[in-house]
Design a protein around this motif. Structure first.
Motif, PDB file in Angstrom:
ATOM      1  N   ASP A   1      -0.419   8.079   0.445  1.00  0.00           N
ATOM      2  CA  ASP A   1       0.311   6.831   0.706  1.00  0.00           C
ATOM      3  C   ASP A   1       1.806   6.929   0.413  1.00  0.00           C
ATOM      4  OD1 ASP A   1      -2.043   5.415   1.413  1.00  0.00           O
ATOM      5  OD2 ASP A   1      -2.514   5.126  -0.720  1.00  0.00           O
ATOM      6  N   THR A   2       2.266   8.097  -0.037  1.00  0.00           N
ATOM      7  CA  THR A   2       3.668   8.236  -0.409  1.00  0.00           C
ATOM      8  C   THR A   2       4.557   8.160   0.829  1.00  0.00           C
ATOM      9  OG1 THR A   2       3.092   9.596  -2.329  1.00  0.00           O
ATOM     10  CG2 THR A   2       5.375   9.668  -1.573  1.00  0.00           C
ATOM     11  N   ARG A   3       5.477   7.223   0.804  1.00  0.00           N
ATOM     12  CA  ARG A   3       6.374   7.025   1.936  1.00  0.00           C
ATOM     13  C   ARG A   3       7.816   7.390   1.602  1.00  0.00           C
ATOM     14  NH1 ARG A   3       7.236   2.744   5.896  1.00  0.00           N
ATOM     15  NH2 ARG A   3       8.324   3.819   7.574  1.00  0.00           N
ATOM     16  N   MET A   4       8.138   7.452   0.308  1.00  0.00           N
ATOM     17  CA  MET A   4       9.542   7.651  -0.064  1.00  0.00           C
ATOM     18  C   MET A   4       9.633   8.406  -1.385  1.00  0.00           C
ATOM     19  SD  MET A   4      12.441   4.607  -0.205  1.00  0.00           S
ATOM     20  CE  MET A   4      12.258   4.237   1.543  1.00  0.00           C
ATOM     21  N   LEU A   5      10.589   9.341  -1.455  1.00  0.00           N
ATOM     22  CA  LEU A   5      10.931  10.053  -2.684  1.00  0.00           C
ATOM     23  C   LEU A   5      12.331   9.593  -3.076  1.00  0.00           C
ATOM     24  CD1 LEU A   5       9.773  13.649  -1.635  1.00  0.00           C
ATOM     25  CD2 LEU A   5       8.398  11.817  -2.656  1.00  0.00           C
TER      26      LEU A   5
ATOM     27  N   LYS B   1       3.092  17.076  -7.293  1.00  0.00           N
ATOM     28  CA  LYS B   1       1.842  16.603  -7.883  1.00  0.00           C
ATOM     29  C   LYS B   1       1.708  15.088  -7.829  1.00  0.00           C
ATOM     30  CE  LYS B   1       1.531  20.524 -11.068  1.00  0.00           C
ATOM     31  NZ  LYS B   1       1.692  20.977 -12.482  1.00  0.00           N
ATOM     32  N   ALA B   2       2.820  14.385  -7.781  1.00  0.00           N
ATOM     33  CA  ALA B   2       2.788  12.921  -7.767  1.00  0.00           C
ATOM     34  C   ALA B   2       2.616  12.345  -6.369  1.00  0.00           C
ATOM     35  CB  ALA B   2       4.062  12.374  -8.399  1.00  0.00           C
TER      36      ALA B   2
ATOM     37  N   GLY C   1       0.798  -1.223   0.000  1.00  0.00           N
ATOM     38  CA  GLY C   1       0.000   0.000   0.000  1.00  0.00           C
ATOM     39  C   GLY C   1       0.826   1.266   0.000  1.00  0.00           C
ATOM     40  N   ASP C   2       2.104   1.148   0.344  1.00  0.00           N
ATOM     41  CA  ASP C   2       2.977   2.322   0.323  1.00  0.00           C
ATOM     42  C   ASP C   2       3.293   2.713  -1.119  1.00  0.00           C
ATOM     43  OD1 ASP C   2       3.050   2.501   3.054  1.00  0.00           O
ATOM     44  OD2 ASP C   2       4.993   1.517   3.292  1.00  0.00           O
ATOM     45  N   HIS C   3       3.651   3.980  -1.280  1.00  0.00           N
ATOM     46  CA  HIS C   3       3.869   4.561  -2.613  1.00  0.00           C
ATOM     47  C   HIS C   3       5.216   5.263  -2.632  1.00  0.00           C
ATOM     48  CE1 HIS C   3       3.197   8.094  -5.461  1.00  0.00           C
ATOM     49  NE2 HIS C   3       3.093   7.052  -6.250  1.00  0.00           N
ATOM     50  N   VAL C   4       5.906   5.152  -3.765  1.00  0.00           N
ATOM     51  CA  VAL C   4       7.209   5.785  -3.952  1.00  0.00           C
ATOM     52  C   VAL C   4       7.151   6.665  -5.195  1.00  0.00           C
ATOM     53  CG1 VAL C   4       9.678   5.403  -4.389  1.00  0.00           C
ATOM     54  CG2 VAL C   4       8.404   3.808  -2.928  1.00  0.00           C
ATOM     55  N   VAL C   5       7.663   7.873  -5.100  1.00  0.00           N
ATOM     56  CA  VAL C   5       7.847   8.748  -6.260  1.00  0.00           C
ATOM     57  C   VAL C   5       9.323   8.723  -6.615  1.00  0.00           C
ATOM     58  CG1 VAL C   5       7.591  11.067  -7.223  1.00  0.00           C
ATOM     59  CG2 VAL C   5       5.941  10.228  -5.532  1.00  0.00           C
ATOM     60  N   ALA C   6       9.623   8.369  -7.866  1.00  0.00           N
ATOM     61  CA  ALA C   6      11.011   8.249  -8.307  1.00  0.00           C
ATOM     62  C   ALA C   6      11.220   9.021  -9.603  1.00  0.00           C
ATOM     63  CB  ALA C   6      11.378   6.775  -8.513  1.00  0.00           C
TER      64      ALA C   6
END
Length: 381
Positions: free
Chosen positions: A134-138, A129-130, A88-93
């Motif tokens: 749920d975002t946990r990490m960039l 914007k991303a 369920g966690d989300h990462v923006v890369a």
């Protein structure tokens, strides 16, 4: 302590039992204990090894981190960090990502319920914007591999703190000789110590440096539990390589600057990507957060076709056609079929990575020989 001095002395002291100036290579799997659960700092080599500890202390000093964990490879270091995440966690890369990172994200962690968004991180607004609840990490690369895009570390780290997400910076391309992301707000720094830190193309290793207690506790748990640790000889080679990091990177930067100018002025060259050029889109940010512009240059031929690019790369002699980067020797590579082959073609091209792109890792040879070698490759076309 200035950085050049840190590469030799940070976290280091003569070995206690012998006075050895360089940390010995401790080939042992276990350590004698005075009594059950009473030991002299080490109990089992998967958990700690004195040679590895010396390397970790040195890397902490270079990155201005409280602590570092060394791993068997850069991919193992990334894997350990990503294991902080849960379904369920989300990462923006970044969308211009090392192929091995992309493969790890999409083929290993995504099936376990971790989601990933890939954006052009040259714009902090794109990152914002991303971000979702749920975002946990960039996940940041700067300069990126292989397009040398520049991301604003401080700006992205500020977003991460605002949204409760960790900012991780892959600092392999710059090395701590040119950039210390923790000082710009990042929570963790990832390295392939195989590259500039080792510097001699003779070891495989990785590391994560941090001053965040939660991240460090996770890393030490992964070290003990999953055991993807480097052997003592690889740690020793990295320690030895780091002693000359400043000198090697300085020469590599000088050579890269000269080659980037040479390529820009060559009639058979198309697009040249090098952050040190004043018209590079990320030049101003790079100048702000880096002490120099690095030893990597990417370019395409004016013909902009893969066949010509492959012929060019097959006709160098000083530049070796090979994967990897950051060694004393200059390397030439074809990202689309080598380091980034695991990324689907349509996704590569959306990020700007064409099949005609050529990547140079500029070493420390004499610049006249490097230019003559590229001249010969051009003459072969």
């Amino acid at each position: 302590m200035k950085f050049n001095t840190k590469t030799i002395h940070a976290g280091q002291k003569p070995e206690e039992t012998s006075g050895s100036v360089m940390p010995p290579v401790f080939f042992t799997s276990t350590y004698a204990q005075e009594a059950p659960n009473k030991h002299k700092g080490h109990e089992y080599a998967r958990v700690t090894n004195p040679t590895r500890t010396a390397l970790e202390n040195l890397l902490s000093g270079l990155e201005d981190a409280r602590c570092t964990c060394a791993f068997a490879s850069g991919c193992a270091a990334m894997d350990a960090l990503l294991k902080m995440l849960r379904p369920g966690d989300h990462v923006v890369a970044t969308n211009d990502l090392y192929g091995g990172s992309y493969r790890l994200f999409k083929e290993v962690f995504e099936p376990f319920g971790i989601s990933f968004s890939f954006v052009d991180m040259r714009s902090v607004d794109n990152v914002g914007k991303a971000i979702t609840p749920d975002t946990r990490m960039l996940w940041v690369e700067t300069p990126t591999n292989p397009l040398l895009k520049i991301a604003d570390i401080a700006g992205i780290a500020g977003l991460g703190k605002h949204h409760g997400a960790y900012t991780v910076v892959d600092n392999t391309f710059a090395s701590p000789a040119l950039q210390q992301p923790l000082n710009q707000g990042a929570d963790a720094v990832v390295h392939s110590t195989t590259k500039y830190l080792g510097g001699h193309s003779d070891l495989i290793g990785g590391a994560v440096s941090t001053s965040n207690d939660e991240i460090y506790e996770n890393l030490t748990f992964q070290t003990k539990t999953t055991g993807a640790v480097p052997g003592p000889m690889d740690c020793y080679l990295a320690l030895r390589g780091i002693k000359t990091l400043s000198l090697r990177v300085e020469r590599s930067c000088q050579n890269a600057r000269a080659l980037a100018d040479y390529l820009r002025n060559h009639p058979m060259t198309g697009d040249v990507r090098y952050p040190g050029h004043s018209d590079h889109p990320g030049h101003e940010i790079a100048a702000k957060q880096m002490s120099d512009f690095g030893g990597m240059v990417s370019f395409s031929l004016k013909s902009d076709d893969q066949e010509s690019a492959e012929k060019f790369m097959s006709n160098t002699s000083v530049f070796t056609l090979a994967e990897s980067l950051g060694g004393v020797e200059s390397l030439i590579s074809h990202p689309a079929s080598m380091t980034h082959a695991s990324i689907p073609k349509n996704i590569r091209e959306e990020a700007g990575l064409k099949d005609s792109l050529i990547r140079l890792s500029v070493g420390i040879e004499d610049i006249d020989d490097l230019i003559a070698d590229l001249d010969s490759a051009f003459d072969s076309l």
